[in-house]
Design a protein around this motif. Structure first.
Motif, PDB file in Angstrom:
ATOM      1  N   ASP A  24      13.805  58.127  79.458  1.00 38.72           N
ATOM      2  CA  ASP A  24      13.070  57.559  78.324  1.00 38.72           C
ATOM      3  C   ASP A  24      11.979  58.498  77.843  1.00 38.72           C
ATOM      4  OD1 ASP A  24      12.134  55.282  76.538  1.00 38.72           O
ATOM      5  OD2 ASP A  24      10.351  55.630  77.770  1.00 38.72           O
ATOM      6  N   CYS A  62      13.261  61.627  76.066  1.00 36.32           N
ATOM      7  CA  CYS A  62      13.703  61.310  74.700  1.00 36.32           C
ATOM      8  C   CYS A  62      12.518  60.960  73.805  1.00 36.32           C
ATOM      9  CB  CYS A  62      14.698  60.160  74.729  1.00 36.32           C
ATOM     10  SG  CYS A  62      16.292  60.578  75.462  1.00 36.32           S
ATOM     11  N   TRP A  63      11.482  60.342  74.363  1.00 36.96           N
ATOM     12  CA  TRP A  63      10.272  60.023  73.607  1.00 36.96           C
ATOM     13  C   TRP A  63       9.611  61.296  73.082  1.00 36.96           C
ATOM     14  CZ3 TRP A  63       4.939  59.003  76.078  1.00 36.96           C
ATOM     15  CH2 TRP A  63       4.058  58.441  75.141  1.00 36.96           C
ATOM     16  N   SER A  88      16.724  62.412  70.849  1.00 35.62           N
ATOM     17  CA  SER A  88      18.001  62.141  71.516  1.00 35.62           C
ATOM     18  C   SER A  88      18.827  63.416  71.658  1.00 35.62           C
ATOM     19  CB  SER A  88      18.788  61.106  70.715  1.00 35.62           C
ATOM     20  OG  SER A  88      19.996  60.780  71.369  1.00 35.62           O
ATOM     21  N   ILE A 109       8.285  50.460  71.635  1.00 36.12           N
ATOM     22  CA  ILE A 109       9.523  50.748  72.386  1.00 36.12           C
ATOM     23  C   ILE A 109      10.495  49.609  72.112  1.00 36.12           C
ATOM     24  CG2 ILE A 109      10.421  51.576  74.597  1.00 36.12           C
ATOM     25  CD1 ILE A 109       7.499  51.556  75.613  1.00 36.12           C
ATOM     26  N   GLN A 119      15.580  51.865  71.365  1.00 35.04           N
ATOM     27  CA  GLN A 119      15.196  52.941  72.279  1.00 35.04           C
ATOM     28  C   GLN A 119      15.666  52.641  73.706  1.00 35.04           C
ATOM     29  OE1 GLN A 119      11.068  54.548  71.455  1.00 35.04           O
ATOM     30  NE2 GLN A 119      11.107  52.869  69.977  1.00 35.04           N
ATOM     31  N   GLN A 160      19.269  53.549  73.649  1.00 28.95           N
ATOM     32  CA  GLN A 160      19.438  55.003  73.683  1.00 28.95           C
ATOM     33  C   GLN A 160      19.464  55.504  75.130  1.00 28.95           C
ATOM     34  OE1 GLN A 160      16.098  57.107  72.065  1.00 28.95           O
ATOM     35  NE2 GLN A 160      17.152  59.057  71.964  1.00 28.95           N
TER      36      GLN A 160
END
Length: 316
Positions: free
Chosen positions: A168, A171-172, A176, A288, A292, A295
């Protein structure tokens, strides 16, 4: 429960036991306990926190979403992506909120590390090496690790789902990835039916960079570290020591970023819960959202496919 009572002392709070215990005691801080979803829905909650095993997240959240209840769903958002589209549709149709509880997003040191990386402090990011690990029997003292959610495939355990915080936050910060490859499985002597160690690689095309994430249930000394390799320097975030070290090419020296002292990690959980409750009251989007959470789950599923096929998996 303590944090919820602290933030909303006058709220009425109910607890739903999924095990349908006929004489379940009322947890400290709660007003009532429910033994069925019907009882919980009759309570007419405005919001719900779904913190049951990952394999139960989707059916529980779906029932609540259909009643227009806003949801804070513990990570991972589910143990499978199948059916999440219907959940999202229900939430949108009723104007409710759906937030995935990746609490590291509220950790001050990670927030600062992200700011430094995105502000160009070390130039263009070319590579990332993240690591998280801790010996599973040490996670919950007094509880048999074999009985925990983490140790059970049926309950949605395993290193990939349980340690998905790293996926997470990567990717944050980076967005992606384009492709996923992984290797992993059971390498230790733990009595579990899920993977205890995984090496995950995320490939990015625009801009071109490579991220490696190591996850395990085996390290006797807990570790949570991420190194960002940039064109002009390196940044190392230590999520346990709460430190940020940077090395810049122009000075050829390491420098530690001084961060405000935090007495304990509960501030992170308070801020997460405060953000969720405030978003509901202000009718504002959460940071969030369910997309997300999905993802991250798609990357986990791609990693599992890569492990089983020994092939790189393209992400749509």
């Amino acid at each position: 429960m303590q944090n919820l009572r602290h933030l909303r002392p006058q709220a009425r709070i109910g607890v739903l036991h999924l095990l349908h215990e006929p004489k379940a005691s009322i947890p400290e801080g709660a007003d009532v306990v429910f033994n069925s979803m019907e009882q919980a829905l009759a309570f007419a909650p405005v919001a719900a926190i779904v913190c049951s095993p990952a394999s139960t997240h989707l059916p529980v959240a779906q029932a609540l979403a259909e009643a227009g209840v806003s949801l804070l769903v513990e990570k991972p958002i589910a143990n499978t992506s199948q059916g999440l589209g219907n959940l999202f549709a229900q939430v949108r149709a009723r104007g409710a909120q759906l937030m995935t509880a990746y609490n590291l997003r509220f950790l001050p040191s990670l927030i600062e590390a992200r700011h430094l990386v995105l502000s160009g402090a070390i130039g263009q990011v070319l590579g990332v090496r993240a690591e998280v690990g801790q010996y599973l029997p040490d996670w919950r003292p007094g509880v048999r690790y074999q009985d925990s959610v983490s140790a059970s495939q049926a309950l949605g355990g395993g290193a990939l789902l349980e340690l998905s915080h790293e996926i997470d936050y990567v990717c944050w910060i980076l967005g992606s990835p384009s492709r996923v490859s992984a290797c992993g499985g059971r390498y230790g002597a733990l009595e579990i039916d899920v993977e205890d160690m995984v090496s995950l690689t995320l490939e990015y095309d625009e801009p071109r960079l490579l991220a490696n994430i190591h996850m395990d249930f085996l390290q006797r000394s807990a570790s949570r570290i991420c190194k960002f390799i940039g064109s002009e320097g390196t940044l190392v975030w230590d999520g346990i020591a709460e430190t940020i070290d940077t090395y810049l090419s122009e000075t050829r020296q390491w420098k530690r970023k001084e961060l405000p002292s935090i007495p304990n990690n509960n501030a992170m959980y308070l801020n997460e819960l405060m953000h969720f409750l405030d978003a509901i009251e202000r009718h504002a989007p959460v940071d969030i959202d369910g997309a997300q959470g999905l993802q991250v789950l798609r990357i986990v599923e791609a990693a599992k496919l890569s492990i089983s096929t020994r092939a790189t998996v393209e992400l749509a």
